[in-house]
Enzyme design. Structure first.
Site, mmCIF file in Angstrom:
data_model
loop_
_atom_site.group_PDB
_atom_site.id
_atom_site.type_symbol
_atom_site.label_atom_id
_atom_site.label_comp_id
_atom_site.label_asym_id
_atom_site.label_seq_id
_atom_site.Cartn_x
_atom_site.Cartn_y
_atom_site.Cartn_z
ATOM 1 N N SER A 48 42.648 -80.239 -27.698
ATOM 2 C CA SER A 48 41.746 -79.356 -26.983
ATOM 3 C C SER A 48 40.976 -78.381 -27.840
ATOM 4 O O SER A 48 40.162 -77.770 -27.404
ATOM 5 C CB SER A 48 42.755 -78.537 -25.934
ATOM 6 O OG SER A 48 43.182 -79.365 -24.929
ATOM 7 N N GLY A 218 42.804 -81.653 -22.463
ATOM 8 C CA GLY A 218 41.488 -81.979 -23.359
ATOM 9 C C GLY A 218 40.547 -80.967 -23.621
ATOM 10 O O GLY A 218 40.674 -79.731 -23.144
ATOM 11 N N GLY A 220 36.367 -79.199 -24.126
ATOM 12 C CA GLY A 220 35.249 -79.376 -23.672
ATOM 13 C C GLY A 220 34.866 -78.685 -22.209
ATOM 14 O O GLY A 220 35.631 -78.435 -21.795
ATOM 15 N N CYS A 245 46.202 -78.402 -17.578
ATOM 16 C CA CYS A 245 44.816 -77.691 -18.363
ATOM 17 C C CYS A 245 43.606 -78.223 -17.950
ATOM 18 O O CYS A 245 43.107 -78.091 -16.930
ATOM 19 C CB CYS A 245 45.167 -77.906 -19.762
ATOM 20 S SG CYS A 245 44.107 -76.745 -20.560
ATOM 21 N N ASN A 287 45.519 -73.071 -23.640
ATOM 22 C CA ASN A 287 44.438 -73.259 -24.691
ATOM 23 C C ASN A 287 43.400 -73.651 -23.600
ATOM 24 O O ASN A 287 43.156 -74.732 -23.776
ATOM 25 C CB ASN A 287 44.869 -74.217 -25.643
ATOM 26 C CG ASN A 287 43.621 -74.521 -26.450
ATOM 27 O OD1 ASN A 287 42.680 -73.918 -26.608
ATOM 28 N ND2 ASN A 287 43.989 -75.598 -27.250
ATOM 29 N N GLY A 289 39.165 -72.420 -22.312
ATOM 30 C CA GLY A 289 37.911 -71.616 -22.429
ATOM 31 C C GLY A 289 37.144 -71.663 -21.082
ATOM 32 O O GLY A 289 36.254 -71.020 -20.988
ATOM 33 N N HIS A 329 50.543 -74.772 -19.920
ATOM 34 C CA HIS A 329 51.270 -75.941 -20.449
ATOM 35 C C HIS A 329 52.627 -75.860 -20.435
ATOM 36 O O HIS A 329 53.171 -75.229 -21.165
ATOM 37 C CB HIS A 329 50.738 -76.069 -22.216
ATOM 38 C CG HIS A 329 49.433 -76.385 -22.181
ATOM 39 N ND1 HIS A 329 49.009 -77.899 -22.436
ATOM 40 C CD2 HIS A 329 48.591 -75.866 -22.468
ATOM 41 C CE1 HIS A 329 47.950 -77.975 -22.465
ATOM 42 N NE2 HIS A 329 47.162 -76.670 -22.613
ATOM 43 N N GLU A 331 54.695 -77.903 -21.241
ATOM 44 C CA GLU A 331 55.372 -78.936 -22.157
ATOM 45 C C GLU A 331 55.338 -78.132 -23.545
ATOM 46 O O GLU A 331 55.498 -78.548 -24.438
ATOM 47 C CB GLU A 331 54.728 -79.988 -22.234
ATOM 48 C CG GLU A 331 53.403 -80.276 -23.052
ATOM 49 C CD GLU A 331 52.255 -79.522 -22.542
ATOM 50 O OE1 GLU A 331 51.242 -79.060 -23.166
ATOM 51 O OE2 GLU A 331 52.197 -79.080 -21.306
#
Length: 357
Positions: A48, A218, A220, A245, A287, A289, A329, A331
Site C-alpha cells: 500500500s 492496496g 493508489g 482497506c 494505512n 490516504g 486492518h 490482520e
C-alpha cells in the site's frame, strides 16, 4: 563513518538536510508519515506504500534489525525517512541492519532530519510530493508533476497462488496489493486461499467456485481501478464478501458510492475506530490516504464503524449482499489485534451461505 549528505525538498519549497543510508540515487514520491513505534519491516513491505516516501514519526528505527517478518517478499516504499537509525541492533532473530536491508533492495534512506517538524508540515499542509537528491534542488517542476499511476497493477501477483488446507473453505483472495497476514489469518482458521491477480475477471473468480471473496488492501487512488469496480458489481450478492482497506473503497465505488483523498490520511497502529451501533471503540492499524464518503452510500448499506478522531468512514455493512468492508486492518502485524473477530465473522458467513445453498 562516511556521512553522505542528502537533501529532502518538499513541493512547497521547504528543504531539509540529512544523511543517506540504504541505496544511492535520487527519488521523487508522495511524502507521508506513519506513527507506528514498531513494525517497520512490515511498513517497508506493505504494498500500500507503493510510490510513497515514508517518514517514521517514532525517532529511533532499526533497534531490532530486520527479522524474517514482512507483509510481502520485498519493500515497496519509494524511500524511507527516519530521525535516527540503529546500526547495532539487538534481537536474537535479527538477520541484518536496516541499512543493509535497504541497500540490498535498492531503497533510498534518509536520516538525521527533524521528523517532528516534517510531520507537522504534512499534518498542517496535507500530503505533498517530495524529492531526495544529492544536491540542493532548485527546480520544483519535477516534484509538482509526480503522480502515482497504475498502482494496483504494479503490485499485484503475476499468477494464481495457493495457500492452506485444500479441504477447507475456499477463499478467493483478490490481490490488489495484499498484505501476507491477511492470508495467514484465513489459513489459521482452516481456509484454502486462492490468491488471484487484480486483472482477474468476475467470471474467472466464479469459475474457481469459491466459498467467499476477500477484497484486499492496496495502493493508489481507488477510483482509478475502473475494470475492477465493474467486476465487483458482477460479483456482489453472489458470494460472501469481506473487504479490507482498498477493498473497502472499491466495493463502495461498485455500490455507487464516492471516495476522496484525505488531507494526510491514517497511517499507524493506534487509530481508534468506533462501532456506531454498540459504541465500543477498537484500536486499529491503518494505512490509507483515501476515504469513503459515507453519505454517498445512504440507502445502499449501513455505516458500521467511524474513526473516533475525525469521524470519517471506517466500515460498511451490506446485509442484502452478504458483504461487509472495513477501512482498517484487522490482520494487523505488527499492531493491535482488537478486530481479529472480523475474520471469524467472515468464516461464519461462508459456512452459513454453504448451508443455505
Amino acid at each position: 563513518m562516511n556521512y553522505r549528505k542528502a537533501y529532502l525538498t518538499l513541493q512547497n519549497g521547504k528543504q531539509f538536510v540529512g544523511y543517506r543510508f540504504g541505496a544511492e540515487g535520487d527519488v521523487t514520491g508522495e511524502l507521508v508519515f506513519t506513527t507506528g513505534m514498531t513494525g517497520y519491516a512490515e511498513t517497508l513491505t506493505d504494498p500500500s506504500y507503493y510510490g510513497q516516501i515514508v517518514a517514521q514519526t517514532f525517532p529511533l528505527i532499526g533497534n531490532y534489525g530486520v527479522t524474517p517478518d514482512g507483509e510481502s517478499a520485498k519493500p515497496w516504499v519509494s524511500a524511507y525517512i527516519v530521525r535516527e537509525k540503529c546500526d547495532n541492533p539487538s534481537n536474537f532473530r535479527c538477520e541484518k541492519t536496516i541499512d543493509e536491508y535497504l541497500k540490498e533492495n535498492g531503497i533510498i534512506g534518509l536520516y538525521g532530519i527533524d521528523t517532528r517538524e516534517l510531520t507537522k508540515i504534512v499534518r498542517e499542509a496535507g500530503v505533498m510530493n517530495a524529492s531526495i537528491t544529492s544536491k540542493p534542488l532548485d527546480e520544483l517542476s519535477g516534484v509538482y508533476s509526480y503522480f502515482i499511476r497504475n498502482a494496483v497493477k504494479s503490485v499485484t501477483c503475476a499468477e494464481v497462488e495457493y495457500f492452506g488446507n485444500p479441504e477447507g473453505l475456499k477463499v478467493a483472495v483478490w490481490d490488489f496489493g495484499a498484505k501476507d497476514n491477511i492470508v495467514r489469518e484465513l489459513v489459521k482458521r482452516g481456509c484454502y486461499c486462492v490468491k488471484v491477480p487484480s486483472f482477474y475477471t468476475a467470471e474467472q473468480i466464479l469459475e474457481l467456485n469459491p466459498d467467499g471473496l476477500m477484497l484486499t488492501n492496496g495502493p493508489g487512488d481507488p477510483a482509478e481501478n475502473i475494470e475492477i469496480i465493474e467486476n465487483i458489481k458482477k460479483l456482489a450478492g453472489k458470494l460472501p464478501v469481506f473487504g479490507i482497506c482498498l477493498g473497502h473503497q472499491l466495493f463502495a465505488l461498485a455500490m455507487g458510492g464516492k471516495t476522496k483523498k484525505m488531507k494526510y490520511g491514517h497511517r499507524g497502529a493506534n487509530q481508534p475506530v468506533k462501532n456506531v451501533e454498540t459504541g465500543r471503540v477498537y484500536i486499529s492499524s491503518q494505512n490509507h490516504g483515501y476515504e469513503v464518503i459515507s453519505s454517498s452510500l445512504r440507502g445502499v448499506g449501513n455505516l458500521s464503524y467511524i474513526n473516533a478522531n475525525d469521524g470519517t468512514c471506517e466500515g460498511f455493512d451490506y446485509p442484502e449482499l452478504n458483504a461487509y468492508t472495513v477501512q482498517f486492518h484487522p490482520e494487523a502485524c505488527g499492531g493491535p489485534q482488537d478486530a481479529e473477530f472480523l475474520f471469524d465473522r467472515f468464516i461464519n458467513n461462508m459456512k452459513e451461505s454453504k448451508r443455505n445453498a
